[in-house]
Design an enzyme around this catalytic site. Sequence first.
Site, mmCIF file in Angstrom:
data_model
loop_
_atom_site.group_PDB
_atom_site.id
_atom_site.type_symbol
_atom_site.label_atom_id
_atom_site.label_comp_id
_atom_site.label_asym_id
_atom_site.label_seq_id
_atom_site.Cartn_x
_atom_site.Cartn_y
_atom_site.Cartn_z
ATOM 1 N N ARG A 119 35.042 45.116 36.876
ATOM 2 C CA ARG A 119 35.168 44.692 35.484
ATOM 3 C C ARG A 119 35.177 45.866 34.494
ATOM 4 N NH1 ARG A 119 33.116 39.706 33.862
ATOM 5 N NH2 ARG A 119 31.825 39.762 35.721
ATOM 6 N N CYS B 153 45.534 19.152 31.741
ATOM 7 C CA CYS B 153 44.919 17.842 31.510
ATOM 8 C C CYS B 153 43.468 17.795 31.942
ATOM 9 C CB CYS B 153 45.726 16.782 32.232
ATOM 10 S SG CYS B 153 47.397 16.774 31.612
ATOM 11 N N GLU B 154 42.636 18.560 31.282
ATOM 12 C CA GLU B 154 41.193 18.549 31.520
ATOM 13 C C GLU B 154 40.517 18.972 30.235
ATOM 14 O OE1 GLU B 154 39.153 19.863 34.751
ATOM 15 O OE2 GLU B 154 40.860 19.950 36.121
ATOM 16 N N GLU C 39 31.078 50.514 43.254
ATOM 17 C CA GLU C 39 32.184 49.554 43.378
ATOM 18 C C GLU C 39 32.449 48.822 42.064
ATOM 19 O OE1 GLU C 39 30.661 46.825 46.278
ATOM 20 O OE2 GLU C 39 30.657 48.284 47.903
HETATM 21 N N1 LLP Z 1 31.170 44.717 44.840
HETATM 22 C C1 LLP Z 1 30.899 43.496 45.336
HETATM 23 C C2 LLP Z 1 30.355 43.381 46.682
HETATM 24 C C3 LLP Z 1 31.147 42.355 44.547
HETATM 25 O O1 LLP Z 1 30.864 41.154 45.032
HETATM 26 C C4 LLP Z 1 31.678 42.501 43.233
HETATM 27 C C5 LLP Z 1 31.956 41.335 42.399
HETATM 28 C C6 LLP Z 1 31.959 43.811 42.774
HETATM 29 C C7 LLP Z 1 31.673 44.886 43.594
HETATM 30 C C8 LLP Z 1 32.534 44.086 41.419
HETATM 31 O O2 LLP Z 1 31.709 43.641 40.401
HETATM 32 P P1 LLP Z 1 32.058 44.023 38.876
HETATM 33 O O3 LLP Z 1 31.897 45.516 38.734
HETATM 34 O O4 LLP Z 1 33.446 43.603 38.615
HETATM 35 O O5 LLP Z 1 31.071 43.263 38.109
HETATM 36 N N2 LLP Z 1 34.733 36.155 38.564
HETATM 37 C C9 LLP Z 1 33.535 36.581 37.899
HETATM 38 C C10 LLP Z 1 32.950 37.836 38.509
HETATM 39 C C11 LLP Z 1 32.696 37.741 39.998
HETATM 40 C C12 LLP Z 1 32.169 39.004 40.603
HETATM 41 C C13 LLP Z 1 32.113 38.923 42.093
HETATM 42 N N3 LLP Z 1 31.743 40.136 42.768
HETATM 43 C C14 LLP Z 1 33.818 36.737 36.402
HETATM 44 O O6 LLP Z 1 34.934 36.482 35.974
HETATM 45 O O7 LLP Z 1 32.915 37.076 35.644
#
Ligand code: LLP
Length: 425
Positions: free
Chosen positions: A288, A354-355, A285
Amino acid sequence: MEEQTFSRPFHHPRPGAPLSCDGVSLESLARKFGTPLYVYSARQIADRLRMFQKSFASREHLVCYAVKANSALAILKLLAGLGAGFDIVSGGELERVLAAAPEAVGRVVFSGVGKTAAEIDRALKAGILQFNVESEAELALLDLRAKKLKKKARFALRVNPDVFADTHPYISTGLREHKFGIDIRRALTIYKDAADSRWLEAHGVSVHIGSQIRSAAPFGAAIGRVSKLVQQLKREGITLKAVDAGGGLGIDYHGGSFDAMEKACEYAEALQNALGDFDGRLLIEPGRFIVAQAGALLARVLYVKRNGKKTFVIADAAMNDLIRPALYQAHHEIVPVRPRAGKARIVDVVGPVCESGDFFARDRKLMRVEPEDLVALLDAGAYGMAQSSNYNSRPRPAEVLVEGTKARLIRRRETMADLLAPEMV
Ligand code: LLP
Protein backbone atom coordinates in the site's frame (compact mmCIF):
# COMPACT_ATOMS: atom_id res chain seq x y z
CA MET A 1 15.01 15.09 -9.26
CA GLU A 2 13.46 16.34 -6.04
CA GLU A 3 11.30 13.66 -4.46
CA GLN A 4 7.62 14.20 -3.75
CA THR A 5 7.54 13.94 -0.02
CA PHE A 6 3.90 14.91 0.30
CA SER A 7 0.96 12.76 -0.29
CA ARG A 8 -0.29 12.79 -3.84
CA PRO A 9 0.69 13.34 -7.48
CA PHE A 10 -2.83 14.61 -8.24
CA HIS A 11 -3.08 18.39 -8.17
CA HIS A 12 -4.63 21.43 -9.83
CA PRO A 13 -1.74 23.06 -11.72
CA ARG A 14 -3.41 26.46 -11.27
CA PRO A 15 -6.39 27.46 -9.17
CA GLY A 16 -9.49 26.50 -11.14
CA ALA A 17 -7.52 24.39 -13.65
CA PRO A 18 -8.57 20.77 -14.13
CA LEU A 19 -6.89 18.12 -12.02
CA SER A 20 -3.66 16.60 -13.34
CA CYS A 21 -1.55 13.59 -12.53
CA ASP A 22 2.00 14.93 -12.57
CA GLY A 23 2.21 16.65 -15.97
CA VAL A 24 -0.87 15.09 -17.58
CA SER A 25 -4.41 16.43 -17.47
CA LEU A 26 -7.01 13.91 -16.36
CA GLU A 27 -9.52 15.37 -18.84
CA SER A 28 -7.24 14.44 -21.71
CA LEU A 29 -6.83 10.92 -20.32
CA ALA A 30 -10.59 10.46 -19.98
CA ARG A 31 -11.07 11.64 -23.57
CA LYS A 32 -8.43 9.30 -24.89
CA PHE A 33 -9.00 6.18 -22.81
CA GLY A 34 -12.56 6.52 -21.51
CA THR A 35 -13.84 5.99 -17.96
CA PRO A 36 -13.74 4.38 -15.46
CA LEU A 37 -9.96 4.58 -15.69
CA TYR A 38 -7.17 3.86 -13.25
CA VAL A 39 -4.37 6.42 -13.48
CA TYR A 40 -1.00 5.94 -11.78
CA SER A 41 2.05 8.15 -11.35
CA ALA A 42 5.26 6.27 -12.14
CA ARG A 43 7.19 9.00 -10.41
CA GLN A 44 5.43 8.58 -7.11
CA ILE A 45 5.76 4.80 -7.17
CA ALA A 46 9.50 5.16 -7.72
CA ASP A 47 9.76 7.85 -5.02
CA ARG A 48 8.01 5.72 -2.45
CA LEU A 49 10.27 2.74 -3.13
CA ARG A 50 13.30 5.00 -2.80
CA MET A 51 12.02 6.33 0.54
CA PHE A 52 12.31 2.84 1.98
CA GLN A 53 15.63 2.20 0.30
CA LYS A 54 17.00 5.44 1.79
CA SER A 55 15.55 4.88 5.26
CA PHE A 56 17.22 1.48 5.48
CA ALA A 57 20.41 2.49 3.66
CA SER A 58 22.58 1.87 6.73
CA ARG A 59 21.94 -1.87 6.69
CA GLU A 60 21.67 -4.70 4.19
CA HIS A 61 18.05 -4.79 3.12
CA LEU A 62 15.66 -5.69 0.35
CA VAL A 63 12.27 -4.13 -0.32
CA CYS A 64 10.00 -6.94 -1.53
CA TYR A 65 7.00 -5.10 -2.96
CA ALA A 66 3.73 -6.91 -2.11
CA VAL A 67 2.43 -7.79 -5.57
CA LYS A 68 -1.14 -8.20 -4.31
CA ALA A 69 -1.51 -4.45 -3.80
CA ASN A 70 -1.26 -3.74 -7.51
CA SER A 71 -0.03 -6.44 -9.82
CA ALA A 72 0.09 -4.51 -13.12
CA LEU A 73 3.02 -5.84 -15.12
CA ALA A 74 4.26 -2.35 -15.97
CA ILE A 75 4.39 -1.45 -12.28
CA LEU A 76 6.25 -4.65 -11.41
CA LYS A 77 8.75 -3.91 -14.15
CA LEU A 78 9.23 -0.35 -12.97
CA LEU A 79 9.90 -1.48 -9.40
CA ALA A 80 12.18 -4.35 -10.42
CA GLY A 81 14.25 -1.90 -12.46
CA LEU A 82 14.82 0.11 -9.30
CA GLY A 83 16.08 -2.93 -7.41
CA ALA A 84 12.90 -4.09 -5.68
CA GLY A 85 12.16 -7.69 -4.90
CA PHE A 86 8.65 -9.06 -4.58
CA ASP A 87 6.39 -10.66 -2.01
CA ILE A 88 4.00 -13.06 -3.73
CA VAL A 89 1.10 -15.08 -2.34
CA SER A 90 0.18 -17.33 -5.25
CA GLY A 91 1.50 -19.10 -8.30
CA GLY A 92 -0.32 -16.49 -10.34
CA GLU A 93 1.67 -13.68 -8.78
CA LEU A 94 4.88 -15.62 -9.48
CA GLU A 95 3.89 -15.83 -13.15
CA ARG A 96 3.38 -12.07 -13.15
CA VAL A 97 6.87 -11.46 -11.78
CA LEU A 98 8.31 -13.91 -14.32
CA ALA A 99 6.45 -12.11 -17.12
CA ALA A 100 7.40 -8.60 -16.05
CA ALA A 101 10.89 -9.02 -14.61
CA PRO A 102 12.28 -12.56 -14.80
CA GLU A 103 15.68 -11.26 -13.66
CA ALA A 104 14.13 -10.43 -10.27
CA VAL A 105 13.05 -13.97 -9.41
CA GLY A 106 15.95 -14.38 -7.01
CA ARG A 107 14.46 -11.50 -5.02
CA VAL A 108 11.06 -13.13 -4.50
CA VAL A 109 9.62 -14.25 -1.17
CA PHE A 110 6.56 -16.50 -1.25
CA SER A 111 4.00 -15.92 1.54
CA GLY A 112 0.50 -17.33 1.98
CA VAL A 113 -1.28 -19.89 4.16
CA GLY A 114 -2.31 -22.31 1.43
CA LYS A 115 0.48 -23.01 -1.03
CA THR A 116 -0.21 -26.02 -3.27
CA ALA A 117 2.40 -28.60 -4.31
CA ALA A 118 2.24 -27.25 -7.88
CA GLU A 119 2.91 -23.70 -6.70
CA ILE A 120 5.81 -24.85 -4.53
CA ASP A 121 7.32 -26.79 -7.44
CA ARG A 122 7.12 -23.84 -9.79
CA ALA A 123 8.74 -21.55 -7.22
CA LEU A 124 11.50 -24.07 -6.45
CA LYS A 125 12.31 -24.47 -10.13
CA ALA A 126 12.25 -20.72 -10.67
CA GLY A 127 14.75 -20.26 -7.83
CA ILE A 128 13.00 -17.80 -5.52
CA LEU A 129 14.79 -16.31 -2.51
CA GLN A 130 12.65 -17.65 0.32
CA PHE A 131 9.45 -19.51 1.17
CA ASN A 132 7.61 -17.94 4.08
CA VAL A 133 6.15 -21.06 5.61
CA GLU A 134 2.93 -20.80 7.58
CA SER A 135 2.50 -24.27 9.13
CA GLU A 136 4.38 -27.45 10.00
CA ALA A 137 2.42 -29.33 7.37
CA GLU A 138 3.52 -26.83 4.73
CA LEU A 139 7.15 -27.23 5.82
CA ALA A 140 6.81 -31.00 5.47
CA LEU A 141 5.40 -30.57 1.97
CA LEU A 142 8.19 -28.15 1.05
CA ASP A 143 10.76 -30.70 2.25
CA LEU A 144 9.12 -33.40 0.15
CA ARG A 145 8.91 -31.32 -3.02
CA ALA A 146 12.49 -30.04 -2.60
CA LYS A 147 13.74 -33.61 -2.26
CA LYS A 148 11.77 -34.71 -5.30
CA LEU A 149 13.11 -31.87 -7.44
CA LYS A 150 16.59 -32.00 -5.86
CA LYS A 151 16.44 -28.27 -5.19
CA LYS A 152 17.31 -26.93 -1.78
CA ALA A 153 14.47 -24.84 -0.33
CA ARG A 154 15.33 -21.71 1.62
CA PHE A 155 12.60 -21.15 4.15
CA ALA A 156 11.52 -18.72 6.83
CA LEU A 157 8.89 -19.58 9.38
CA ARG A 158 6.21 -16.94 9.41
CA VAL A 159 5.66 -16.56 13.09
CA ASN A 160 2.60 -15.15 14.70
CA PRO A 161 3.92 -12.75 17.34
CA ASP A 162 0.58 -12.16 19.09
CA VAL A 163 0.85 -8.39 18.70
CA PHE A 164 -2.19 -6.17 18.41
CA ALA A 165 -2.24 -3.75 15.49
CA ASP A 166 -4.91 -1.11 15.43
CA THR A 167 -6.52 -1.50 12.01
CA HIS A 168 -9.67 -2.85 10.37
CA PRO A 169 -10.39 -6.38 11.69
CA TYR A 170 -10.37 -7.86 8.17
CA ILE A 171 -6.76 -6.79 7.60
CA SER A 172 -5.28 -7.47 11.03
CA THR A 173 -3.22 -10.68 11.10
CA GLY A 174 -0.80 -10.75 14.02
CA LEU A 175 -2.92 -12.21 16.82
CA ARG A 176 -3.05 -15.84 17.84
CA GLU A 177 -6.72 -15.97 16.90
CA HIS A 178 -5.87 -15.26 13.23
CA LYS A 179 -5.22 -17.94 10.63
CA PHE A 180 -1.74 -16.60 9.86
CA GLY A 181 1.66 -17.89 10.83
CA ILE A 182 3.00 -20.31 13.41
CA ASP A 183 2.79 -19.68 17.13
CA ILE A 184 6.12 -18.02 17.94
CA ARG A 185 6.48 -20.27 21.00
CA ARG A 186 6.61 -23.36 18.75
CA ALA A 187 9.07 -21.93 16.24
CA LEU A 188 12.31 -22.94 17.98
CA THR A 189 11.38 -26.63 17.99
CA ILE A 190 10.34 -26.54 14.35
CA TYR A 191 13.61 -24.92 13.25
CA LYS A 192 15.54 -27.52 15.24
CA ASP A 193 13.63 -30.39 13.62
CA ALA A 194 14.10 -28.91 10.16
CA ALA A 195 17.86 -28.89 10.67
CA ASP A 196 17.78 -32.67 10.09
CA SER A 197 16.58 -32.24 6.52
CA ARG A 198 19.08 -32.14 3.65
CA TRP A 199 16.66 -30.22 1.51
CA LEU A 200 15.60 -27.44 3.83
CA GLU A 201 17.74 -24.41 4.62
CA ALA A 202 16.62 -22.26 7.55
CA HIS A 203 17.19 -18.96 5.77
CA GLY A 204 15.09 -16.51 7.74
CA VAL A 205 12.12 -15.73 9.91
CA SER A 206 9.14 -13.66 8.85
CA VAL A 207 6.29 -11.80 10.45
CA HIS A 208 3.39 -9.72 9.14
CA ILE A 209 0.97 -8.20 11.62
CA GLY A 210 -1.58 -6.57 9.34
CA SER A 211 -2.20 -3.77 6.92
CA GLN A 212 -2.93 -0.01 7.06
CA ILE A 213 -1.12 0.30 10.39
CA ARG A 214 -0.43 3.97 11.03
CA SER A 215 1.83 3.78 14.04
CA ALA A 216 5.37 2.37 14.03
CA ALA A 217 5.10 0.94 17.55
CA PRO A 218 3.41 -2.41 16.75
CA PHE A 219 6.05 -3.13 14.08
CA GLY A 220 8.75 -2.55 16.68
CA ALA A 221 6.96 -4.81 19.16
CA ALA A 222 6.64 -7.64 16.62
CA ILE A 223 10.27 -7.40 15.52
CA GLY A 224 11.35 -7.26 19.16
CA ARG A 225 9.79 -10.69 19.68
CA VAL A 226 11.27 -11.99 16.45
CA SER A 227 14.74 -10.76 17.50
CA LYS A 228 14.53 -12.78 20.71
CA LEU A 229 13.79 -15.86 18.64
CA VAL A 230 16.72 -15.10 16.33
CA GLN A 231 19.06 -14.93 19.34
CA GLN A 232 17.69 -18.16 20.80
CA LEU A 233 18.23 -19.88 17.47
CA LYS A 234 21.79 -18.58 17.30
CA ARG A 235 22.53 -20.07 20.70
CA GLU A 236 21.26 -23.38 19.30
CA GLY A 237 23.64 -23.11 16.37
CA ILE A 238 21.06 -21.95 13.80
CA THR A 239 22.11 -18.63 12.25
CA LEU A 240 19.45 -16.99 10.12
CA LYS A 241 20.44 -14.81 7.20
CA ALA A 242 17.24 -12.78 6.96
CA VAL A 243 14.52 -11.20 9.04
CA ASP A 244 11.40 -10.43 7.01
CA ALA A 245 9.33 -7.75 8.75
CA GLY A 246 6.34 -8.06 6.39
CA GLY A 247 4.36 -5.14 5.08
CA GLY A 248 1.57 -3.07 6.55
CA LEU A 249 2.74 0.52 6.89
CA GLY A 250 -0.36 2.67 6.42
CA ILE A 251 -1.06 5.91 4.61
CA ASP A 252 -3.39 8.83 5.30
CA TYR A 253 -6.52 8.42 3.21
CA HIS A 254 -7.83 11.73 4.44
CA GLY A 255 -4.95 13.82 3.12
CA GLY A 256 -3.87 16.62 5.36
CA SER A 257 -0.26 16.87 6.37
CA PHE A 258 0.91 13.31 5.76
CA ASP A 259 4.66 13.31 5.20
CA ALA A 260 5.59 10.00 3.62
CA MET A 261 9.35 10.33 4.09
CA GLU A 262 8.91 11.08 7.77
CA LYS A 263 6.68 8.00 8.12
CA ALA A 264 9.17 5.78 6.33
CA CYS A 265 11.97 7.01 8.63
CA GLU A 266 9.90 6.47 11.76
CA TYR A 267 9.10 2.96 10.59
CA ALA A 268 12.76 2.25 9.76
CA GLU A 269 13.85 3.48 13.17
CA ALA A 270 11.35 1.26 14.98
CA LEU A 271 12.55 -1.79 13.05
CA GLN A 272 16.25 -0.97 13.42
CA ASN A 273 15.94 -0.49 17.17
CA ALA A 274 14.07 -3.74 17.57
CA LEU A 275 16.55 -5.68 15.44
CA GLY A 276 19.35 -4.97 17.92
CA ASP A 277 22.65 -6.41 16.73
CA PHE A 278 21.18 -8.70 14.06
CA ASP A 279 23.65 -8.36 11.20
CA GLY A 280 21.81 -10.29 8.49
CA ARG A 281 19.55 -8.93 5.81
CA LEU A 282 16.30 -7.15 6.55
CA LEU A 283 13.43 -7.81 4.18
CA ILE A 284 10.26 -5.74 4.13
CA GLU A 285 7.08 -6.34 2.12
CA PRO A 286 5.29 -3.02 1.66
CA GLY A 287 2.43 -2.79 -0.81
CA ARG A 288 0.00 0.00 0.00
CA PHE A 289 2.61 2.56 1.03
CA ILE A 290 4.28 2.31 -2.37
CA VAL A 291 1.30 2.37 -4.72
CA ALA A 292 -1.84 3.61 -2.95
CA GLN A 293 -1.36 7.34 -3.28
CA ALA A 294 0.17 7.08 -6.74
CA GLY A 295 -3.21 6.03 -8.13
CA ALA A 296 -6.69 7.41 -8.68
CA LEU A 297 -9.83 5.97 -10.18
CA LEU A 298 -11.25 8.41 -12.67
CA ALA A 299 -15.02 8.24 -13.17
CA ARG A 300 -17.67 10.21 -14.99
CA VAL A 301 -20.88 11.39 -13.37
CA LEU A 302 -23.87 9.82 -15.11
CA TYR A 303 -26.74 11.29 -13.09
CA VAL A 304 -27.43 13.43 -10.07
CA LYS A 305 -30.69 12.47 -8.42
CA ARG A 306 -32.60 13.31 -5.29
CA ASN A 307 -34.51 10.74 -3.22
CA GLY A 308 -36.29 12.41 -0.36
CA LYS A 309 -33.66 14.30 1.58
CA LYS A 310 -30.72 12.62 -0.06
CA THR A 311 -28.76 13.56 -3.14
CA PHE A 312 -27.09 10.76 -5.06
CA VAL A 313 -24.24 11.31 -7.47
CA ILE A 314 -24.26 8.27 -9.73
CA ALA A 315 -20.87 7.59 -11.29
CA ASP A 316 -19.89 5.17 -14.05
CA ALA A 317 -17.44 3.42 -11.70
CA ALA A 318 -18.78 0.98 -9.13
CA MET A 319 -17.93 -1.38 -6.29
CA ASN A 320 -16.67 -3.93 -8.81
CA ASP A 321 -13.96 -1.43 -9.80
CA LEU A 322 -13.06 -0.31 -6.26
CA ILE A 323 -14.50 -2.40 -3.45
CA ARG A 324 -12.67 -0.85 -0.49
CA PRO A 325 -15.50 1.42 0.71
CA ALA A 326 -18.01 -1.44 0.61
CA LEU A 327 -15.71 -4.03 2.14
CA TYR A 328 -13.79 -2.11 4.80
CA GLN A 329 -15.84 1.07 5.20
CA ALA A 330 -12.74 2.68 3.69
CA HIS A 331 -12.58 6.41 3.03
CA HIS A 332 -11.39 7.69 -0.35
CA GLU A 333 -11.25 11.39 -1.07
CA ILE A 334 -13.34 12.36 -4.10
CA VAL A 335 -12.33 15.41 -6.11
CA PRO A 336 -14.15 16.95 -9.07
CA VAL A 337 -11.66 17.17 -11.92
CA ARG A 338 -12.83 20.60 -13.12
CA PRO A 339 -13.94 22.66 -10.13
CA ARG A 340 -17.28 24.43 -10.54
CA ALA A 341 -18.39 27.54 -8.80
CA GLY A 342 -21.24 27.09 -6.35
CA LYS A 343 -21.90 25.64 -2.96
CA ALA A 344 -20.72 22.23 -1.81
CA ARG A 345 -23.53 19.72 -1.20
CA ILE A 346 -23.89 16.72 1.06
CA VAL A 347 -24.20 13.74 -1.25
CA ASP A 348 -23.80 9.99 -1.58
CA VAL A 349 -21.48 9.01 -4.39
CA VAL A 350 -22.59 5.65 -5.74
CA GLY A 351 -22.12 3.35 -8.72
CA PRO A 352 -24.59 1.60 -11.02
CA VAL A 353 -24.33 -1.85 -9.37
CA CYS A 354 -27.53 -3.29 -7.95
CA GLU A 355 -26.58 -3.30 -4.28
CA SER A 356 -26.93 -0.70 -1.57
CA GLY A 357 -23.33 -1.53 -0.67
CA ASP A 358 -22.27 -0.01 -3.98
CA PHE A 359 -21.16 3.35 -2.67
CA PHE A 360 -17.92 5.33 -2.64
CA ALA A 361 -19.00 7.92 -0.09
CA ARG A 362 -22.01 8.52 2.13
CA ASP A 363 -23.19 11.89 3.35
CA ARG A 364 -20.00 13.47 2.00
CA LYS A 365 -19.56 17.17 1.44
CA LEU A 366 -18.68 17.42 -2.24
CA MET A 367 -18.15 20.44 -4.49
CA ARG A 368 -20.98 20.79 -6.99
CA VAL A 369 -20.89 18.25 -9.80
CA GLU A 370 -23.22 17.78 -12.76
CA PRO A 371 -23.78 14.92 -15.20
CA GLU A 372 -20.80 14.46 -17.57
CA ASP A 373 -18.36 15.89 -15.00
CA LEU A 374 -15.30 13.84 -14.11
CA VAL A 375 -14.43 12.94 -10.54
CA ALA A 376 -11.25 11.36 -9.19
CA LEU A 377 -11.32 8.85 -6.35
CA LEU A 378 -7.94 9.31 -4.73
CA ASP A 379 -5.51 6.87 -3.11
CA ALA A 380 -6.88 4.03 -5.21
CA GLY A 381 -3.55 2.67 -6.45
CA ALA A 382 -3.44 -0.15 -3.88
CA TYR A 383 -6.10 -2.86 -3.64
CA GLY A 384 -8.18 -1.07 -6.27
CA MET A 385 -7.75 -2.74 -9.62
CA ALA A 386 -6.20 -5.71 -7.81
CA GLN A 387 -9.52 -6.42 -6.08
CA SER A 388 -11.76 -5.56 -9.01
CA SER A 389 -14.24 -8.04 -10.42
CA ASN A 390 -16.70 -8.44 -13.25
CA TYR A 391 -19.74 -8.32 -10.97
CA ASN A 392 -22.85 -7.23 -12.87
CA SER A 393 -20.95 -8.27 -16.04
CA ARG A 394 -19.02 -5.05 -15.98
CA PRO A 395 -15.76 -5.10 -17.95
CA ARG A 396 -12.85 -3.97 -15.79
CA PRO A 397 -11.39 -0.47 -16.27
CA ALA A 398 -8.34 0.34 -18.34
CA GLU A 399 -5.11 1.40 -16.59
CA VAL A 400 -2.75 4.20 -17.54
CA LEU A 401 0.74 4.95 -16.27
CA VAL A 402 1.81 8.58 -16.24
CA GLU A 403 5.53 9.16 -16.77
CA GLY A 404 6.17 12.87 -16.34
CA THR A 405 4.26 14.62 -19.12
CA LYS A 406 3.44 11.40 -20.97
CA ALA A 407 0.89 8.71 -20.31
CA ARG A 408 0.67 5.20 -21.67
CA LEU A 409 -1.93 2.50 -21.56
CA ILE A 410 -0.67 -0.41 -19.44
CA ARG A 411 -3.88 -2.44 -19.56
CA ARG A 412 -6.61 -1.99 -22.12
CA ARG A 413 -10.23 -1.86 -21.09
CA GLU A 414 -11.83 -5.29 -21.01
CA THR A 415 -14.40 -6.03 -23.66
CA MET A 416 -17.53 -8.14 -23.41
CA ALA A 417 -15.73 -10.62 -25.68
CA ASP A 418 -13.05 -11.01 -22.96
CA LEU A 419 -15.75 -11.71 -20.40
CA LEU A 420 -17.61 -14.25 -22.51
CA ALA A 421 -14.52 -16.07 -23.82
CA PRO A 422 -14.19 -18.77 -21.11
CA GLU A 423 -17.88 -19.75 -21.17
CA MET A 424 -19.89 -22.25 -23.16
CA VAL A 425 -23.62 -22.21 -23.68
N1 LLP B 1 2.94 -9.17 3.29
C1 LLP B 1 1.93 -10.01 3.59
C2 LLP B 1 2.23 -11.36 4.04
C3 LLP B 1 0.60 -9.56 3.46
O1 LLP B 1 -0.40 -10.38 3.77
C4 LLP B 1 0.33 -8.23 3.02
C5 LLP B 1 -1.04 -7.75 2.87
C6 LLP B 1 1.43 -7.41 2.70
C7 LLP B 1 2.71 -7.90 2.87
C8 LLP B 1 1.27 -6.00 2.22
O2 LLP B 1 0.62 -5.20 3.14
P1 LLP B 1 0.54 -3.61 2.88
O3 LLP B 1 1.94 -3.06 2.97
O4 LLP B 1 -0.04 -3.40 1.54
O5 LLP B 1 -0.33 -3.15 3.96
N2 LLP B 1 -7.28 -5.40 0.67
C9 LLP B 1 -6.97 -4.71 1.89
C10 LLP B 1 -5.55 -4.97 2.36
C11 LLP B 1 -5.21 -6.43 2.51
C12 LLP B 1 -3.79 -6.68 2.92
C13 LLP B 1 -3.45 -8.13 2.87
N3 LLP B 1 -2.07 -8.46 3.12
C14 LLP B 1 -7.26 -3.21 1.71
O6 LLP B 1 -7.70 -2.81 0.65
O7 LLP B 1 -7.08 -2.44 2.65
